[in-house]
Write a protein that holds these residues in place. Sequence first.
Motif, PDB file in Angstrom:
ATOM      1  N   GLY A 164       0.823  -1.204   0.000  1.00 53.40           N
ATOM      2  CA  GLY A 164       0.000   0.000   0.000  1.00 53.40           C
ATOM      3  C   GLY A 164       0.857   1.253   0.000  1.00 53.40           C
ATOM      4  N   ALA A 165       1.968   1.194   0.732  1.00 54.56           N
ATOM      5  CA  ALA A 165       2.905   2.315   0.731  1.00 54.56           C
ATOM      6  C   ALA A 165       3.523   2.508  -0.649  1.00 54.56           C
ATOM      7  CB  ALA A 165       4.001   2.070   1.766  1.00 54.56           C
ATOM      8  N   VAL A 166       3.854   1.404  -1.336  1.00 56.22           N
ATOM      9  CA  VAL A 166       4.390   1.512  -2.690  1.00 56.22           C
ATOM     10  C   VAL A 166       3.387   2.186  -3.615  1.00 56.22           C
ATOM     11  CG1 VAL A 166       5.152   0.191  -4.715  1.00 56.22           C
ATOM     12  CG2 VAL A 166       5.914  -0.479  -2.430  1.00 56.22           C
ATOM     13  N   SER A 167       2.124   1.789  -3.519  1.00 57.44           N
ATOM     14  CA  SER A 167       1.093   2.365  -4.389  1.00 57.44           C
ATOM     15  C   SER A 167       0.936   3.863  -4.140  1.00 57.44           C
ATOM     16  CB  SER A 167      -0.245   1.649  -4.162  1.00 57.44           C
ATOM     17  OG  SER A 167      -0.166   0.291  -4.557  1.00 57.44           O
ATOM     18  N   ASN A 168       0.886   4.269  -2.876  1.00 52.76           N
ATOM     19  CA  ASN A 168       0.714   5.691  -2.589  1.00 52.76           C
ATOM     20  C   ASN A 168       1.990   6.481  -2.837  1.00 52.76           C
ATOM     21  OD1 ASN A 168      -1.968   6.107  -2.073  1.00 52.76           O
ATOM     22  ND2 ASN A 168      -1.818   5.609   0.104  1.00 52.76           N
ATOM     23  N   LEU A 169       3.144   5.853  -2.641  1.00 52.14           N
ATOM     24  CA  LEU A 169       4.402   6.515  -2.995  1.00 52.14           C
ATOM     25  C   LEU A 169       4.445   6.775  -4.496  1.00 52.14           C
ATOM     26  CD1 LEU A 169       7.238   7.488  -2.206  1.00 52.14           C
ATOM     27  CD2 LEU A 169       8.042   5.136  -2.540  1.00 52.14           C
ATOM     28  N   THR A 170       3.971   5.822  -5.275  1.00 45.08           N
ATOM     29  CA  THR A 170       3.921   5.991  -6.730  1.00 45.08           C
ATOM     30  C   THR A 170       3.077   7.204  -7.096  1.00 45.08           C
ATOM     31  OG1 THR A 170       4.217   3.619  -7.127  1.00 45.08           O
ATOM     32  CG2 THR A 170       3.141   4.902  -8.870  1.00 45.08           C
ATOM     33  N   ARG A 171       1.902   7.318  -6.503  1.00 49.61           N
ATOM     34  CA  ARG A 171       1.009   8.445  -6.819  1.00 49.61           C
ATOM     35  C   ARG A 171       1.620   9.772  -6.369  1.00 49.61           C
ATOM     36  NH1 ARG A 171      -2.621   4.487  -4.351  1.00 49.61           N
ATOM     37  NH2 ARG A 171      -3.801   3.427  -6.004  1.00 49.61           N
ATOM     38  N   ALA A 172       2.193   9.781  -5.160  1.00 52.44           N
ATOM     39  CA  ALA A 172       2.761  11.016  -4.639  1.00 52.44           C
ATOM     40  C   ALA A 172       3.970  11.472  -5.458  1.00 52.44           C
ATOM     41  CB  ALA A 172       3.150  10.830  -3.171  1.00 52.44           C
ATOM     42  N   LEU A 173       4.828  10.526  -5.837  1.00 52.00           N
ATOM     43  CA  LEU A 173       5.983  10.889  -6.648  1.00 52.00           C
ATOM     44  C   LEU A 173       5.564  11.371  -8.033  1.00 52.00           C
ATOM     45  CD1 LEU A 173       8.605   8.104  -5.809  1.00 52.00           C
ATOM     46  CD2 LEU A 173       8.635  10.504  -5.113  1.00 52.00           C
ATOM     47  N   ALA A 174       4.493  10.789  -8.571  1.00 51.36           N
ATOM     48  CA  ALA A 174       4.013  11.251  -9.876  1.00 51.36           C
ATOM     49  C   ALA A 174       3.624  12.724  -9.806  1.00 51.36           C
ATOM     50  CB  ALA A 174       2.815  10.410 -10.322  1.00 51.36           C
ATOM     51  N   LEU A 175       2.986  13.122  -8.720  1.00 56.32           N
ATOM     52  CA  LEU A 175       2.608  14.530  -8.554  1.00 56.32           C
ATOM     53  C   LEU A 175       3.839  15.405  -8.358  1.00 56.32           C
ATOM     54  CD1 LEU A 175      -0.443  14.067  -6.143  1.00 56.32           C
ATOM     55  CD2 LEU A 175      -0.515  14.586  -8.595  1.00 56.32           C
ATOM     56  N   GLU A 176       4.768  14.918  -7.569  1.00 56.50           N
ATOM     57  CA  GLU A 176       5.959  15.700  -7.253  1.00 56.50           C
ATOM     58  C   GLU A 176       6.889  15.859  -8.449  1.00 56.50           C
ATOM     59  OE1 GLU A 176       9.914  15.061  -4.455  1.00 56.50           O
ATOM     60  OE2 GLU A 176       7.965  14.386  -3.706  1.00 56.50           O
ATOM     61  N   LEU A 177       7.013  14.802  -9.247  1.00 56.61           N
ATOM     62  CA  LEU A 177       8.025  14.785 -10.302  1.00 56.61           C
ATOM     63  C   LEU A 177       7.492  15.131 -11.681  1.00 56.61           C
ATOM     64  CD1 LEU A 177       9.996  11.579  -9.239  1.00 56.61           C
ATOM     65  CD2 LEU A 177      10.436  13.971  -8.619  1.00 56.61           C
TER      66      LEU A 177
END
Length: 258
Positions: A157-170
């Motif tokens: 679940g952390a991987v999935s939300n990290l993916t979404r958050a990094l997409a916004l950040e990067l």
Amino acid sequence: MRDFSGKSVIVTGSSSGIGAAIARRFAASGANVVLNSRSRNDLESVAADLDADRTLICAGDVSDPVFAANLIDTAADHFGGLDCLVCNAGVAVNGPVTELEDADIDKLLDINVKALIYLARAAVPHLEKSGGSIVNTSSVSGLGGDWGMALYAASKGAVSNLTRALALELGVKGVRVNAVAPTTTRSDMSEGIFDNDKLLARFRDRIALRRPGEPEDIAGPVLFLASEDAGFVTGVVLPVDGGLSASNGQPNMMAIGD
């Protein structure tokens, strides 16, 4: 087949299973491939089938922040840049939360979550130059709870939300970040399921396509997410699960209790 000629890709956890299949598919598509896991011998077995001039072995533990940074820089220096980082390395710890050992908790979170952060942190400057992308391996267990797999489900679940958050950040840097979320797929990690005919049959009945995954089933979607065909796709966690997560919103891969 998509063309990655001249592109450079790192695939962590590429000594077997899904990671090896991803590495082979990238290599067959013309990419320069950096193989990584903790076992050099296993990596050499995978590399034996690949073009030696376009393959680099970097054995080591990506949960070590120093090694993770060195892996990125070594790959970029060797091939003159980095176009895709595939964070596939992962481990599983099963069992009731009351029985989890501290060492198991630390190991799983270090490899499944912290390593992705270390790798992304080091890779972003290179990916910004190339307009590249990150593809993470999450799991259908990261889309919801799972029986007897609280720690693993939490990490994915952390991987999935990290993916979404990094997409916004990067995104502003031109770097895309996506993930695949496989169901149970043939690998060293899933041997216990594939060796149990009764368990496998009950699990198979929950999948629309009536079979578990093979490593090659995951490799194709990873290449799509890394390709120019997915140039306007970011922040996506793509279930690659034979239709398991389409069942009444229930993504659980092991929801087969008595």
